[in-house]
Scaffold this active site. Sequence first.
Site, PDB file in Angstrom:
ATOM      1  N   ASN A 128       0.842  -1.198   0.000  1.00 39.60           N
ATOM      2  CA  ASN A 128       0.000   0.000   0.000  1.00 39.60           C
ATOM      3  C   ASN A 128       0.877   1.249   0.000  1.00 39.60           C
ATOM      4  O   ASN A 128       1.954   1.283   0.615  1.00 39.60           O
ATOM      5  CB  ASN A 128      -1.005   0.002   1.151  1.00 39.60           C
ATOM      6  N   ILE A 129       0.403   2.239  -0.718  1.00 43.29           N
ATOM      7  CA  ILE A 129       1.151   3.499  -0.868  1.00 43.29           C
ATOM      8  C   ILE A 129       0.175   4.626  -0.555  1.00 43.29           C
ATOM      9  O   ILE A 129      -0.738   4.909  -1.354  1.00 43.29           O
ATOM     10  CB  ILE A 129       1.718   3.632  -2.301  1.00 43.29           C
ATOM     11  N   GLU A 130       0.327   5.212   0.632  1.00 41.61           N
ATOM     12  CA  GLU A 130      -0.627   6.230   1.079  1.00 41.61           C
ATOM     13  C   GLU A 130      -0.240   7.616   0.576  1.00 41.61           C
ATOM     14  O   GLU A 130       0.844   7.822   0.010  1.00 41.61           O
ATOM     15  CB  GLU A 130      -0.715   6.199   2.611  1.00 41.61           C
TER      16      GLU A 130
ATOM     17  N   CYS B 100      -3.971   0.690  -2.695  1.00 44.12           N
ATOM     18  CA  CYS B 100      -3.849  -0.541  -1.902  1.00 44.12           C
ATOM     19  C   CYS B 100      -2.772  -1.466  -2.482  1.00 44.12           C
ATOM     20  O   CYS B 100      -2.439  -1.390  -3.667  1.00 44.12           O
ATOM     21  CB  CYS B 100      -5.162  -1.308  -1.902  1.00 44.12           C
TER      22      CYS B 100
ATOM     23  N   GLU C  57      -2.904  -4.650  -3.197  1.00 41.32           N
ATOM     24  CA  GLU C  57      -3.371  -5.556  -4.252  1.00 41.32           C
ATOM     25  C   GLU C  57      -3.373  -4.848  -5.605  1.00 41.32           C
ATOM     26  O   GLU C  57      -2.982  -5.399  -6.629  1.00 41.32           O
ATOM     27  CB  GLU C  57      -4.795  -6.054  -3.946  1.00 41.32           C
TER      28      GLU C  57
ATOM     29  N   CYS D 265     -10.190  -4.945   0.040  1.00 45.10           N
ATOM     30  CA  CYS D 265     -11.299  -3.985   0.035  1.00 45.10           C
ATOM     31  C   CYS D 265     -12.127  -4.152  -1.241  1.00 45.10           C
ATOM     32  O   CYS D 265     -11.736  -4.852  -2.188  1.00 45.10           O
ATOM     33  CB  CYS D 265     -10.770  -2.555   0.153  1.00 45.10           C
TER      34      CYS D 265
ATOM     35  N   CYS E  68     -10.427  -3.169  -4.578  1.00 46.96           N
ATOM     36  CA  CYS E  68      -9.451  -4.171  -5.047  1.00 46.96           C
ATOM     37  C   CYS E  68     -10.158  -5.401  -5.613  1.00 46.96           C
ATOM     38  O   CYS E  68      -9.716  -5.982  -6.604  1.00 46.96           O
ATOM     39  CB  CYS E  68      -8.491  -4.547  -3.923  1.00 46.96           C
TER      40      CYS E  68
HETATM   41  N1  THU Z   1      -5.336  -1.376   2.266  1.00 42.12           N
HETATM   42  C1  THU Z   1      -4.766  -2.214   1.352  1.00 42.12           C
HETATM   43  O1  THU Z   1      -3.592  -2.073   0.994  1.00 42.12           O
HETATM   44  N2  THU Z   1      -5.520  -3.213   0.850  1.00 42.12           N
HETATM   45  C2  THU Z   1      -6.835  -3.424   1.143  1.00 42.12           C
HETATM   46  O2  THU Z   1      -7.468  -4.264   0.528  1.00 42.12           O
HETATM   47  C3  THU Z   1      -7.444  -2.675   2.229  1.00 42.12           C
HETATM   48  C4  THU Z   1      -6.699  -1.485   2.710  1.00 42.12           C
HETATM   49  C5  THU Z   1      -4.528  -0.267   2.799  1.00 42.12           C
HETATM   50  C6  THU Z   1      -4.988   1.101   2.364  1.00 42.12           C
HETATM   51  C7  THU Z   1      -4.466   1.981   3.475  1.00 42.12           C
HETATM   52  O3  THU Z   1      -3.133   2.342   3.172  1.00 42.12           O
HETATM   53  C8  THU Z   1      -4.455   1.071   4.689  1.00 42.12           C
HETATM   54  O4  THU Z   1      -4.584  -0.254   4.218  1.00 42.12           O
HETATM   55  C9  THU Z   1      -5.559   1.358   5.680  1.00 42.12           C
HETATM   56  O5  THU Z   1      -6.787   1.385   5.044  1.00 42.12           O
END
Ligand code: THU
Length: 149
Positions: free
Chosen positions: A55-57, A66, A68, A104, A107
């Site tokens: 994940n890259i915020e 996300c 995935e 999520c 994804c």
């Molecule tokens: N996140 C994912 O990488 N994959 C998912 O399917 C659900 C959420 C990440 C997004 C965000 O950076 C962190 O988890 C919290 O939501």
Amino acid sequence: MPEEDLKDNSTFQKTAVELIEAALAARGSAYAPYSGYQVGAALLTGSGRIYRGCNIENASFGATNCAERTAFFKAVSEGEENFLAIAISGGLQDKLPMEYAYPCGICRQVMKEFAGDDFQIIIAKGVNEYKVYTLADMLPFGFGGGSIQ
Ligand code: THU
């Protein structure tokens, strides 16, 4: 890894462990300064390659990607078209995954775009603790390209 081999149980377990190890490693690259929740994914293609994603915020939260989708977009951008399985592992920073990190909805929808109903989704706390679902399990009654033909 040919698709038939994935259906063979011992081979699948070996593949699952390899994918989980790759997902756990990818999790180490997560950029998650806002949530502190780190996710790693490892995507197996029909060509036998494994694409990792994390994940890259972003400070503008909606721009977050996300793990995935990072893995899928890396693979698709490299010309991959055939997808067999993905392993996903997530949890709070600097801790081993305590809970199963389910993908999520966005994804799941991206998986629907590029993978078939029998695409395998491995949700892992570790190499000895994981669950396997198909995309059809995770996204029943989904909306895909076929829906708008
Ligand atoms: N996140 C994912 O990488 N994959 C998912 O399917 C659900 C959420 C990440 C997004 C965000 O950076 C962190 O988890 C919290 O939501």
